[in-house]
Scaffold this motif. Structure first.
Motif, PDB file in Angstrom:
ATOM      1  N   LEU A  22      36.097 -30.041  32.978  1.00 54.60           N
ATOM      2  CA  LEU A  22      36.380 -28.634  32.669  1.00 54.60           C
ATOM      3  C   LEU A  22      36.849 -27.902  33.924  1.00 54.60           C
ATOM      4  O   LEU A  22      36.466 -28.277  35.043  1.00 54.60           O
ATOM      5  CB  LEU A  22      35.105 -27.947  32.162  1.00 54.60           C
ATOM      6  CG  LEU A  22      34.492 -28.487  30.874  1.00 54.60           C
ATOM      7  CD1 LEU A  22      33.115 -27.880  30.641  1.00 54.60           C
ATOM      8  CD2 LEU A  22      35.423 -28.193  29.693  1.00 54.60           C
ATOM      9  N   PRO A  23      37.619 -26.829  33.761  1.00 50.99           N
ATOM     10  CA  PRO A  23      37.918 -25.974  34.914  1.00 50.99           C
ATOM     11  C   PRO A  23      36.600 -25.441  35.506  1.00 50.99           C
ATOM     12  O   PRO A  23      35.611 -25.312  34.783  1.00 50.99           O
ATOM     13  CB  PRO A  23      38.730 -24.822  34.318  1.00 50.99           C
ATOM     14  CG  PRO A  23      39.158 -25.274  32.970  1.00 50.99           C
ATOM     15  CD  PRO A  23      38.210 -26.327  32.514  1.00 50.99           C
ATOM     16  N   GLU A  24      36.610 -25.139  36.793  1.00 51.62           N
ATOM     17  CA  GLU A  24      35.340 -24.797  37.461  1.00 51.62           C
ATOM     18  C   GLU A  24      34.608 -23.602  36.850  1.00 51.62           C
ATOM     19  O   GLU A  24      33.380 -23.534  36.886  1.00 51.62           O
ATOM     20  CB  GLU A  24      35.583 -24.521  38.953  1.00 51.62           C
ATOM     21  CG  GLU A  24      35.718 -25.803  39.736  1.00 51.62           C
ATOM     22  CD  GLU A  24      35.726 -25.577  41.226  1.00 51.62           C
ATOM     23  OE1 GLU A  24      36.114 -24.465  41.666  1.00 51.62           O
ATOM     24  OE2 GLU A  24      35.350 -26.514  41.954  1.00 51.62           O
ATOM     25  N   VAL A  25      35.351 -22.657  36.321  1.00 49.39           N
ATOM     26  CA  VAL A  25      34.706 -21.493  35.691  1.00 49.39           C
ATOM     27  C   VAL A  25      35.369 -21.194  34.344  1.00 49.39           C
ATOM     28  O   VAL A  25      36.553 -21.483  34.153  1.00 49.39           O
ATOM     29  CB  VAL A  25      34.792 -20.216  36.577  1.00 49.39           C
ATOM     30  CG1 VAL A  25      33.891 -20.301  37.769  1.00 49.39           C
ATOM     31  CG2 VAL A  25      36.217 -19.916  36.973  1.00 49.39           C
ATOM     32  N   PRO A  26      34.592 -20.607  33.428  1.00 51.51           N
ATOM     33  CA  PRO A  26      35.192 -20.181  32.160  1.00 51.51           C
ATOM     34  C   PRO A  26      36.051 -18.928  32.368  1.00 51.51           C
ATOM     35  O   PRO A  26      35.999 -18.289  33.423  1.00 51.51           O
ATOM     36  CB  PRO A  26      33.968 -19.833  31.292  1.00 51.51           C
ATOM     37  CG  PRO A  26      32.762 -20.285  32.047  1.00 51.51           C
ATOM     38  CD  PRO A  26      33.148 -20.355  33.488  1.00 51.51           C
ATOM     39  N   VAL A  27      36.781 -18.575  31.328  1.00 50.13           N
ATOM     40  CA  VAL A  27      37.547 -17.322  31.309  1.00 50.13           C
ATOM     41  C   VAL A  27      36.621 -16.230  30.776  1.00 50.13           C
ATOM     42  O   VAL A  27      35.785 -16.475  29.909  1.00 50.13           O
ATOM     43  CB  VAL A  27      38.774 -17.475  30.386  1.00 50.13           C
ATOM     44  CG1 VAL A  27      39.491 -16.142  30.203  1.00 50.13           C
ATOM     45  CG2 VAL A  27      39.727 -18.531  30.927  1.00 50.13           C
ATOM     46  N   MET A  28      36.772 -15.026  31.295  1.00 49.79           N
ATOM     47  CA  MET A  28      36.015 -13.868  30.788  1.00 49.79           C
ATOM     48  C   MET A  28      36.900 -13.122  29.786  1.00 49.79           C
ATOM     49  O   MET A  28      38.077 -12.843  30.076  1.00 49.79           O
ATOM     50  CB  MET A  28      35.678 -12.958  31.967  1.00 49.79           C
ATOM     51  CG  MET A  28      34.886 -11.725  31.628  1.00 49.79           C
ATOM     52  SD  MET A  28      33.131 -12.089  31.530  1.00 49.79           S
ATOM     53  CE  MET A  28      32.672 -11.059  30.144  1.00 49.79           C
ATOM     54  N   ALA A  29      36.353 -12.798  28.623  1.00 48.79           N
ATOM     55  CA  ALA A  29      37.077 -11.981  27.633  1.00 48.79           C
ATOM     56  C   ALA A  29      36.228 -10.758  27.307  1.00 48.79           C
ATOM     57  O   ALA A  29      35.029 -10.891  27.040  1.00 48.79           O
ATOM     58  CB  ALA A  29      37.362 -12.777  26.374  1.00 48.79           C
ATOM     59  N   ILE A  30      36.842  -9.597  27.333  1.00 52.00           N
ATOM     60  CA  ILE A  30      36.116  -8.340  27.117  1.00 52.00           C
ATOM     61  C   ILE A  30      36.692  -7.649  25.892  1.00 52.00           C
ATOM     62  O   ILE A  30      37.895  -7.381  25.828  1.00 52.00           O
ATOM     63  CB  ILE A  30      36.255  -7.426  28.351  1.00 52.00           C
ATOM     64  CG1 ILE A  30      35.767  -8.170  29.601  1.00 52.00           C
ATOM     65  CG2 ILE A  30      35.480  -6.126  28.168  1.00 52.00           C
ATOM     66  CD1 ILE A  30      36.486  -7.774  30.848  1.00 52.00           C
TER      67      ILE A  30
END
Ligand SMILES: NC(=O)c1ccc[n+]([C@@H]2O[C@H](COP(=O)([O-])OP(=O)(O)OC[C@H]3O[C@@H](n4cnc5c(N)ncnc54)[C@H](OP(=O)(O)O)[C@@H]3O)[C@@H](O)[C@H]2O)c1
Length: 249
Positions: free
Chosen positions: A101-109
Motif C-alpha cells: 500500500l502507499p505509505e499513507v491513506p488519502v484524506m477525504a472531507i
C-alpha cells in the motif's frame, strides 16, 4: 445455518499482527465506520470524542487508519477535533509498505458548505492530495479556493450524495473506506445503506443527557441488521466489531 463464531479476547493479549488480522476487511470494496461512545450512548464529552477515548481504543483506531485507502471525515469533525494532515507512525507506514500500500491513506472531507480553511494543514501539509466532497450545486466561489489544495468530488444537490461520493472514491481505486464520523455523516451513510461495518468502543463512562449519539440527522427508513464479529476488552472498554448481516448468516 450455522451461527458465526464471535471472538472474545483481551486486547492486551493480542499482538499487533493479530489486531491487524482481527480487522481484515471481508471484501475489496468495504466501508467501515469507527466511533467511541460512552456506556450511556454519548458521542462526545465536553464537545469532543477525546475524553471518551484512551490508549486502548486508540490502538484499534490506528490499525483501522493503517488499513484504509481513504479516511473520510465530515467537516464538523475536522473542525471540532482539529484534524491536521493525515500522517502515520513509521511502524504503520512500514506495515502498509509490507502490504503493497502507499505509505499513507488519502484524506477525504465531506462538507455541505465548504466551511473550511483551504490554508489549513489538513490540506496544505497533506502527504497525499486530499479530496473535498461537497454538493454539486455549491457556488463555485465557495469551491474554487480548494481546487489548488484538493481534488473536488461534487455530488448531490443541497447535500452530499454519499452513494455517488463512495462510487467516486472507488473509481479512484480508494476501495477500503474508513469513516471516522462525525454523527451527521454516519447518519447519512446509514440512511443511504452504505455502512458495511461499525467499529465502536463502549467507554466505561456515564455522560448524561445532552451530547449527540453517534448517528444524527436524517432518519433511516429501515434498520440495518448487524452481525457481531468480535469483542475486545481493554481497561473496561468494550471494543466491538459489527459487520453488515444477520447473526444467522
Ligand atoms: N465519538 C466519536 O467517535 C466521534 C467521532 C467523530 C466526531 N465526533 C464528535 O462529533 C461532533 C461533530 O459532529 P457533526 O455531526 O457536526 O460532525 P460531522 O458529521 O463530521 O460533520 C457535520 C458537518 O458535515 C456537513 N454535513 C452534514 N450533513 C451533511 C450532508 N447531508 N451533506 C453534506 N454535508 C453535510 C456539514 O458541513 P458544513 O458545516 O461544512 O456545511 C456539517 O457541519 C464533534 O463534537 C466531534 O467531536 C465524535
Amino acid at each position: 445455518m450455522a451461527v458465526a463464531e464471535v471472538v472474545f479476547r483481551k486486547l492486551d493479549e493480542l499482538t499487533d499482527d493479530e489486531v491487524y488480522a482481527a480487522y481484515a476487511p471481508p471484501e475489496p470494496d468495504w466501508l467501515r465506520v469507527n466511533f467511541v461512545a460512552s456506556a450511556d450512548g454519548a458521542a462526545t464529552l465536553e464537545g469532543l470524542s477525546g475524553p471518551l477515548s484512551g490508549a486502548e481504543d486508540k490502538r484499534v483506531f490506528k490499525v483501522l487508519r493503517a488499513r484504509c485507502d481513504v479516511l473520510l471525515a465530515g467537516s464538523g469533525t475536522v473542525r471540532a477535533e482539529g484534524y491536521g494532515p493525515l500522517v502515520l507512525s513509521a511502524e504503520r507506514m512500514a506495515w502498509r509498505r509490507s502490504q503493497g500500500l502507499p505509505e499513507v491513506p488519502v484524506m477525504a472531507i465531506a462538507t455541505r458548505t465548504a466551511s473550511l480553511d483551504p490554508a489549513s494543514g489538513i490540506f496544505t501539509e497533506a502527504p497525499r492530495r486530499p479530496i473535498l466532497i461537497c454538493p454539486a450545486d455549491l457556488p463555485d466561489s465557495r469551491v474554487e479556493p480548494f481546487r489548488e489544495v484538493a481534488d473536488v468530488v461534487a455530488v448531490g444537490t443541497g447535500a452530499v450524495d454519499y452513494a455517488a461520493a463512495v462510487a467516486a472514491l472507488r473509481e479512484r481505486g480508494l476501495r477500503q473506506i474508513l469513516c471516522e464520523g462525525g454523527p451527521h455523516v454516519f447518519g447519512d451513510l446509514i440512511a443511504a445503506g452504505l455502512a458495511d461495518e461499525l467499529d465502536v468502543t463502549i467507554s466505561p463512562k456515564l455522560v448524561g443527557a445532552g451530547p449527540m449519539r453517534i448517528a444524527e440527522g436524517a432518519p433511516a427508513e429501515e434498520a440495518t441488521p448487524l452481525r457481531l464479529r468480535h469483542v475486545l476488552e481493554a481497561g473496561g472498554n468494550l471494543i466491538l466489531r459489527y459487520v453488515r448481516g444477520s447473526s444467522d448468516e
